[in-house]
Design an enzyme around this catalytic site. Structure first.
Site, short mmCIF file in Angstrom:
data_model
loop_
_atom_site.label_atom_id
_atom_site.label_comp_id
_atom_site.label_asym_id
_atom_site.label_seq_id
_atom_site.Cartn_x
_atom_site.Cartn_y
_atom_site.Cartn_z
N HIS A 28 -16.63 23.63 48.55
CA HIS A 28 -16.98 22.91 47.52
C HIS A 28 -17.04 21.48 47.80
O HIS A 28 -16.39 20.79 47.03
CB HIS A 28 -16.60 23.32 46.13
CG HIS A 28 -15.16 23.41 46.02
ND1 HIS A 28 -14.09 22.39 46.45
CD2 HIS A 28 -14.34 24.32 45.27
CE1 HIS A 28 -12.97 22.80 45.97
NE2 HIS A 28 -13.08 23.87 45.51
N HIS A 83 -3.79 33.03 41.48
CA HIS A 83 -4.87 32.03 40.88
C HIS A 83 -6.09 32.66 40.90
O HIS A 83 -6.43 33.44 41.84
CB HIS A 83 -4.85 31.11 42.12
CG HIS A 83 -5.62 29.78 41.92
ND1 HIS A 83 -6.36 29.33 40.87
CD2 HIS A 83 -6.13 28.98 42.96
CE1 HIS A 83 -7.10 28.48 40.95
NE2 HIS A 83 -7.08 28.03 42.14
N GLU A 85 -9.28 31.35 41.06
CA GLU A 85 -10.51 30.82 41.85
C GLU A 85 -10.84 32.12 42.90
O GLU A 85 -10.02 32.63 43.52
CB GLU A 85 -10.14 29.43 42.50
CG GLU A 85 -11.41 28.56 42.98
CD GLU A 85 -11.37 27.47 43.38
OE1 GLU A 85 -10.43 26.76 43.41
OE2 GLU A 85 -12.37 26.82 43.80
N ASP A 87 -11.94 32.07 45.81
CA ASP A 87 -11.50 32.43 47.14
C ASP A 87 -10.14 33.31 47.23
O ASP A 87 -9.92 33.72 48.45
CB ASP A 87 -11.47 31.06 47.83
CG ASP A 87 -10.39 30.03 47.07
OD1 ASP A 87 -10.39 30.11 45.74
OD2 ASP A 87 -9.71 29.16 47.87
N HIS A 148 -3.88 24.88 41.49
CA HIS A 148 -4.92 23.79 41.56
C HIS A 148 -5.58 23.90 40.09
O HIS A 148 -6.37 23.12 39.86
CB HIS A 148 -5.82 24.00 42.60
CG HIS A 148 -7.21 23.68 42.82
ND1 HIS A 148 -8.24 24.60 43.23
CD2 HIS A 148 -7.73 22.31 42.41
CE1 HIS A 148 -9.34 23.72 43.04
NE2 HIS A 148 -9.05 22.78 42.97
N ASP A 167 -2.67 27.93 46.24
CA ASP A 167 -3.03 26.65 47.08
C ASP A 167 -2.11 25.83 47.43
O ASP A 167 -2.43 25.00 48.43
CB ASP A 167 -4.14 25.92 45.90
CG ASP A 167 -5.51 26.60 45.91
OD1 ASP A 167 -6.07 27.31 46.81
OD2 ASP A 167 -6.08 26.61 44.94
N TYR A 195 -6.12 18.29 53.05
CA TYR A 195 -6.22 19.60 52.02
C TYR A 195 -5.67 18.66 50.72
O TYR A 195 -6.37 18.88 49.69
CB TYR A 195 -5.38 20.70 52.30
CG TYR A 195 -5.48 21.66 51.43
CD1 TYR A 195 -6.36 22.79 51.58
CD2 TYR A 195 -4.59 21.61 50.28
CE1 TYR A 195 -6.41 23.79 50.48
CE2 TYR A 195 -4.57 22.70 49.37
CZ TYR A 195 -5.63 23.71 49.47
OH TYR A 195 -5.72 24.75 48.55
N HIS A 228 -3.91 29.36 52.06
CA HIS A 228 -4.57 28.81 52.86
C HIS A 228 -3.76 28.37 54.15
O HIS A 228 -2.67 27.62 54.01
CB HIS A 228 -5.44 27.78 52.30
CG HIS A 228 -6.32 28.17 51.31
ND1 HIS A 228 -7.47 29.07 51.47
CD2 HIS A 228 -6.32 27.89 49.98
CE1 HIS A 228 -8.04 29.13 50.35
NE2 HIS A 228 -7.43 28.24 49.38
FE1 FEO Z 1 -8.19 26.87 43.90
FE2 FEO Z 1 -7.82 28.31 47.09
O1 FEO Z 1 -8.22 28.03 45.31
#
Ligand code: FEO
Length: 398
Positions: A28, A83, A85, A87, A148, A167, A195, A228
């Site tokens: 994004h 989370h 989101e 991903d 996040h 995250d 990041y 991540h």
């Molecule tokens: Fe807020 Fe890795 O997603």
């Protein structure tokens, strides 16, 4: 199942079963030049396994193949979703269907709502708060709102002392190394800072409170495992915690300037070089970033350690150069604590580019200087003014 993927054991009862996205180059708006990973973890319980998080849609086969090297997928009895989101949750419906459609999914109270909004009846999560006991294993869940998203939470496995932070403490870095201490330190430092700058700066005040409250949680992790990039162990745990405390503190020393510019006929570029030279003469470090070849996320990374942002734009069609407008829009959203802003540029008949840039920049800065405008091509006198402009910016910072 694809036999090329293996789970990696990271503690007596925990396995990494995530996916590696070697090809990811945009997240994004953030240029992810080294790809990323979507980490998921399998925790062994008394009679089956608990899966912590899933992966981005399209990577489910990799996740399921890694799980299959530990246990038959139907031995996964529950999922904790830290989370919503996509991903981390995009693969959730398919993974749930593959293991057992009626397996419970746990999430924070906000996560329950977020998962319902994403997946409807395909994922009906249960709220997790405080302590969660699953298959004889005790997990502590900690709501970490805005780290996040409002639904974000951490899960702490008491037995193996693993803190799963989603995250938080992550980085976009594809690779086979599962531990940060197995990757060159300069890459780890740069990617974790990049990041934070691009994903979390906007929430720095909340993260600062979270860092201040961390000791009171009474956690004693042997490893911090984000979703991540690589995991943290040993000295790396204290290091990443202190870096988050520092990055979220707007009062820390940030004696550096960042100069960004774009140019039509090299006049604004010539001004940028003179301003940068003026700054250099004072000893203040200055990153000079031509926007024709610099991604917006690189600017954010540079700004994490800086307190001055200097913006150069020609006037084009009575406004800013498009690349300059793009970066200022991106930085506005991230809410960097910029002490000093400055604007410069070359124009033809009206300095409307710098006017627009100052209007965009001023709300982001404590102080914003009047623009330095030159008409068409800089003269030697004009360049002397640029140099003085750079010196005066640097002296305010120093
Ligand atoms: Fe807020 Fe890795 O997603």
């Amino acid at each position: 199942m694809n036999g090329s993927f293996q789970a990696i054991q990271i503690s007596p009862s925990v396995y990494w079963v995530g996916a590696i996205d070697w090809a990811l180059r945009q997240f994004h708006g953030y240029e992810t030049r080294r790809g990323s990973t979507y980490n998921a973890y399998l925790v062994k319980g008394d009679d089956g396994y608990i899966l912590i998080d899933t992966v981005k849609k399209g990577f489910e086969d990799e996740l399921l193949a890694r799980i299959a090297t530990v246990c038959p997928p139907d031995q996964v009895r529950a999922i904790i979703s830290n989370h919503a989101e996509m991903d981390h949750s995009g693969g959730l419906p398919r993974v749930l269907a593959a293991i057992a459609p009626d397996a419970p999914v746990y999430a924070s109270p906000m996560g329950v709502k977020a998962l319902a909004a994403h997946f409807g009846d395909a994922v009906r999560a249960l709220p997790a708060k405080g302590t969660l006991t699953l298959l004889g294993r005790t997990f502590r869940v900690v709501e970490t709102r805005m780290m996040h998203w409002p639904d974000s939470m951490w899960t702490y496995d008491e037995a193996d002392r693993i803190l799963f932070t989603n995250d938080a403490f992550g980085m976009h870095l594809a690779g086979q190394a599962r531990w940060a201490d197995e990757v060159p330190a300069d890459i780890i430092e740069d990617e974790s800072a990049r990041y934070f700058a691009n994903i979390l700066t906007i929430y720095a005040p909340i993260i600062a409170k979270c860092c201040a409250g961390y000791p009171a949680l009474g956690l004693d992790p042997a490893a911090i495992c984000p979703d991540h990039g690589p995991c943290w162990r040993g000295d790396g745990i204290a290091r990443i915690l202190s870096q988050y405390a520092a990055w979220s503190n707007p009062e820390r020393s940030r004696k550096k300037a960042v100069l960004i510019y774009d140019t039509m006929w090299h006049s604004t570029e010539t001004m940028a070089r003179a301003i940068a030279d003026g700054i250099a003469g004072t000893g203040l470090p200055c990153d000079v970033l031509p926007l024709s070849g610099t991604p917006r996320s690189e600017v954010a990374r540079a700004l994490l350690d800086a307190s001055a942002l200097i913006v150069g734009t020609p006037t084009l069609n009575q406004g800013m150069y498009p690349t300059v407008a793009d970066v200022l829009c991106y930085l506005k959203g991230l809410k960097f604590p910029i002490e000093l802003g400055a604007v410069f540029g070359s124009h033809g008949w009206a300095p409307l580019g710098t006017k627009a840039a100052k209007e965009a920049l001023a709300p982001m800065c404590k102080t914003t200087l009047d623009p330095l405008d030159l008409c068409y091509v800089p003269t030697p006198e004009g360049l002397a003014r640029c140099r003085e402009y750079g010196e005066s910016i640097a002296k305010r910072i120093l």
